[in-house]
Design an enzyme around this catalytic site. Structure first.
Site, mmCIF file in Angstrom:
data_model
loop_
_atom_site.group_PDB
_atom_site.id
_atom_site.type_symbol
_atom_site.label_atom_id
_atom_site.label_comp_id
_atom_site.label_asym_id
_atom_site.label_seq_id
_atom_site.Cartn_x
_atom_site.Cartn_y
_atom_site.Cartn_z
ATOM 1 N N HIS A 1 19.149 -107.212 13.772
ATOM 2 C CA HIS A 1 20.365 -107.800 13.204
ATOM 3 C C HIS A 1 20.338 -109.298 13.417
ATOM 4 O O HIS A 1 20.301 -109.748 14.572
ATOM 5 C CB HIS A 1 21.603 -107.155 13.845
ATOM 6 C CG HIS A 1 21.729 -105.698 13.502
ATOM 7 N ND1 HIS A 1 21.017 -104.720 14.159
ATOM 8 C CD2 HIS A 1 22.449 -105.059 12.534
ATOM 9 C CE1 HIS A 1 21.310 -103.539 13.627
ATOM 10 N NE2 HIS A 1 22.173 -103.708 12.634
ATOM 11 N N ASP B 1 19.626 -106.982 9.379
ATOM 12 C CA ASP B 1 20.855 -106.530 8.721
ATOM 13 C C ASP B 1 22.058 -107.382 9.113
ATOM 14 O O ASP B 1 22.047 -108.058 10.138
ATOM 15 C CB ASP B 1 21.183 -105.084 9.162
ATOM 16 C CG ASP B 1 20.194 -104.078 8.595
ATOM 17 O OD1 ASP B 1 19.180 -104.508 8.010
ATOM 18 O OD2 ASP B 1 20.441 -102.872 8.777
ATOM 19 N N ASP B 2 23.094 -107.281 8.290
ATOM 20 C CA ASP B 2 24.461 -107.748 8.604
ATOM 21 C C ASP B 2 24.694 -109.248 8.467
ATOM 22 O O ASP B 2 25.808 -109.710 8.666
ATOM 23 C CB ASP B 2 24.914 -107.303 10.014
ATOM 24 C CG ASP B 2 25.037 -105.788 10.120
ATOM 25 O OD1 ASP B 2 24.752 -105.102 9.118
ATOM 26 O OD2 ASP B 2 25.403 -105.291 11.203
ATOM 27 N N HIS C 1 22.757 -104.933 1.684
ATOM 28 C CA HIS C 1 23.277 -104.034 2.707
ATOM 29 C C HIS C 1 24.651 -103.536 2.262
ATOM 30 O O HIS C 1 24.771 -102.395 1.818
ATOM 31 C CB HIS C 1 23.357 -104.771 4.045
ATOM 32 C CG HIS C 1 23.517 -103.873 5.233
ATOM 33 N ND1 HIS C 1 23.007 -102.603 5.294
ATOM 34 C CD2 HIS C 1 24.133 -104.083 6.433
ATOM 35 C CE1 HIS C 1 23.286 -102.054 6.467
ATOM 36 N NE2 HIS C 1 23.985 -102.927 7.180
ATOM 37 N N HIS D 1 30.865 -103.616 4.854
ATOM 38 C CA HIS D 1 30.406 -102.929 6.072
ATOM 39 C C HIS D 1 31.532 -102.122 6.714
ATOM 40 O O HIS D 1 31.528 -101.852 7.914
ATOM 41 C CB HIS D 1 29.800 -103.905 7.090
ATOM 42 C CG HIS D 1 28.650 -103.289 7.841
ATOM 43 N ND1 HIS D 1 28.792 -102.148 8.600
ATOM 44 C CD2 HIS D 1 27.344 -103.641 7.919
ATOM 45 C CE1 HIS D 1 27.625 -101.833 9.135
ATOM 46 N NE2 HIS D 1 26.708 -102.727 8.725
HETATM 47 ZN ZN LIG Z 1 24.670 -102.840 9.211
#
Ligand SMILES: [Zn+2]
Length: 464
Positions: free
Chosen positions: A424, A267-268, A315, A319
């Site tokens: 991540h 993720d991210d 995602h 964020h």
């Molecule tokens: Zn995230």
């Protein structure tokens, strides 16, 4: 003439009397302890001591010592001791010989007692000879070979000799080494046929014995359970090797996904410095993964993710929970932002998503009560699939070290399910743990998969 003779006789007599007086009545004792000596090259030269006494009186402290010994240079040196007492000079010289007294040292590569395959010749494993004075003497070593031993002899320039022996025994006591292709653990879903994955057997004396591997045991794919396949080889000297492969047949369960699989999900990202290295590792290990991307990082990394066969999933654009979960509309607007980006870079419209914070997050309650209950339904209705995780690497805060990420993952892996691992790709310690995680997975028979629209949805409980 006669007078002259008398004078000479008297003169000689006088000298004898004087000598007698000096050496008997006034005796002189002058001695060098240990006399001439030999000292070792590079050792420290220590004065062995000296003494002079005349007529019972000690004049030692009047002695002048001259000359030097350089123990770093082989040769002979003179040390002179002199003293003048009552007008008479007393002189003694000590010869100090600097010599290399140390033997060279021979070191053998391999063992001093070596087993040699029967009916073959011993292949020299190598040796070295070193001398304190001459340095490297390896090229001067004489090697005397006979059937059951090899004698290595070397002499240094000072004639010090060293002898070392290697003893040979013609026998094979080492069993072959069997390695199983695709590891010692295989997981299959009920009904899935087990196809033999093969094995290699290499013997130190007989070479490749892979074709002679005897496999026993069987797998019944129609019945869940653990089956053992036994692989055996024997070399010519009758050394036997045995290794067991476990084949686990799991019942497919709706809640667990395909048993024995690993989904590496990141993720991210993307992020220069971490994502690119992660992509390098995945490429080298030939392992697919899934990237839940944001609007951060360079486009070309998303392009690489796509071009190198990974799944580029969605995602969030921002964020930022206060934006993402402000309202349902706000959520979809944020999601569209990242979906558009991925489409622009890859040419494909992704409908695989991961909610910021996961579907079980409670942070959204602050901005919009009940939003997760609504989104987990409406996303599916709009044709999305969302994926949470059932194994956290802890890299979002639990740990900040590669070893921690690694341990969290390998402790959490379970054979009987699909392992959806939350990681991540913006974290350096995750990047640094990845290689070993993949190694562990491979060695333990896991299969690496990427998420597709057909992948079973791993989801958590909704809390808002
Ligand atoms: Zn995230």
């Amino acid at each position: 003439m006669k007078k002259k003779v008398v004078f000479i006789i008297l003169g000689v007599f006088l000298v004898l009397i004087l000598g007698f007086l000096f050496y008997v009545v006034f005796p002189t004792k002058f001695e060098l302890k240990k006399g001439n000596i030999t000292v070792n090259y590079k050792s420290e030269y220590k004065e062995p001591g000296y003494k002079i006494e005349r007529n019972g009186k000690d004049y030692t402290n009047k002695i002048r010592v001259s000359g030097k010994v350089n123990t770093k240079k082989i040769g002979t040196y003179n040390i002179k001791y002199q003293v003048k007492i009552d007008g008479i000079n007393y002189v003694k010289v000590r010869k100090v010989t600097v010599r290399d007294k140390e033997k060279p040292v021979i070191t053998l590569k391999g063992s001093k007692k070596t087993d040699v395959c029967p009916n073959t010749e011993y292949k020299e494993e190598g040796f070295k000879a070193k001398d304190n004075y001459d340095g490297n003497l390896s090229k001067k070593v004489k090697v005397n070979k006979s059937k059951d031993k090899i004698v290595y002899i070397v002499k240094d320039s000072s004639g010090n000799e060293t002898k070392t022996t290697r003893y040979l025994k013609y026998r094979d006591k080492t069993p072959p080494v069997i390695t199983l292709n695709e590891g010692e653990n295989v997981s299959l879903t009920l009904g899935e046929e087990y196809k033999e994955k093969g094995a290699k057997s290499i013997d130190n004396c007989d070479g490749d014995l892979s074709k002679e591997i005897d496999i026993s045991g069987s797998v019944d794919s129609s019945k869940a359970g653990t089956y053992e396949l036994i692989y055996k080889t024997i070399d010519k000297a009758k050394n036997e090797s045995k290794i067991v492969r476990k084949v686990n047949i799991f019942e497919y369960s709706e809640t667990d996904g395909i048993p024995g699989t690993i989904y590496l999900t990141f993720d991210d990202g993307p992020n220069q410095g971490t994502t690119n290295v992660i992509l390098d590792i995945l490429k080298e290990e030939k392992v697919p993964a899934t990237f839940f991307v944001t609007n951060n990082g360079p486009d070309d990394l998303i392009k690489r993710e796509h071009d190198e066969g990974h799944t580029v999933a969605l995602h969030t654009s921002t964020h930022n929970y206060s934006i993402v979960y402000a309202s349902d509309d706000s959520f979809y607007q944020d999601l569209k932002g990242v979906q558009d980006r991925v489409k622009r870079i890859t040419g494909e419209t992704s409908t695989i998503i991961r909610f910021p914070g996961g579907s079980s997050n409670t942070v959204s309650r602050k901005y919009s009560p009940g939003i997760m209950s609504r989104l987990t339904k409406s996303t599916l209705e709009k044709g999305f699939k969302y994926y949470d995780w059932n194994l956290s690497s802890g890299d979002a805060g639990g740990t900040t070290e590669a070893s921690g990420v690694y341990n969290n993952v390998i402790r959490g892996l379970k054979k009987e399910r699909a392992n959806m691992i939350l990681m991540h790709d913006i974290k350096p310690y995750t990047r640094d743990a990845l290689r070993n995680i993949i190694k562990f997975g491979k060695e333990n028979g896991y299969k690496f998969e990427k998420i597709t629209m057909d992948t079973y949805m791993v989801t958590q409980n909704v809390n808002n």
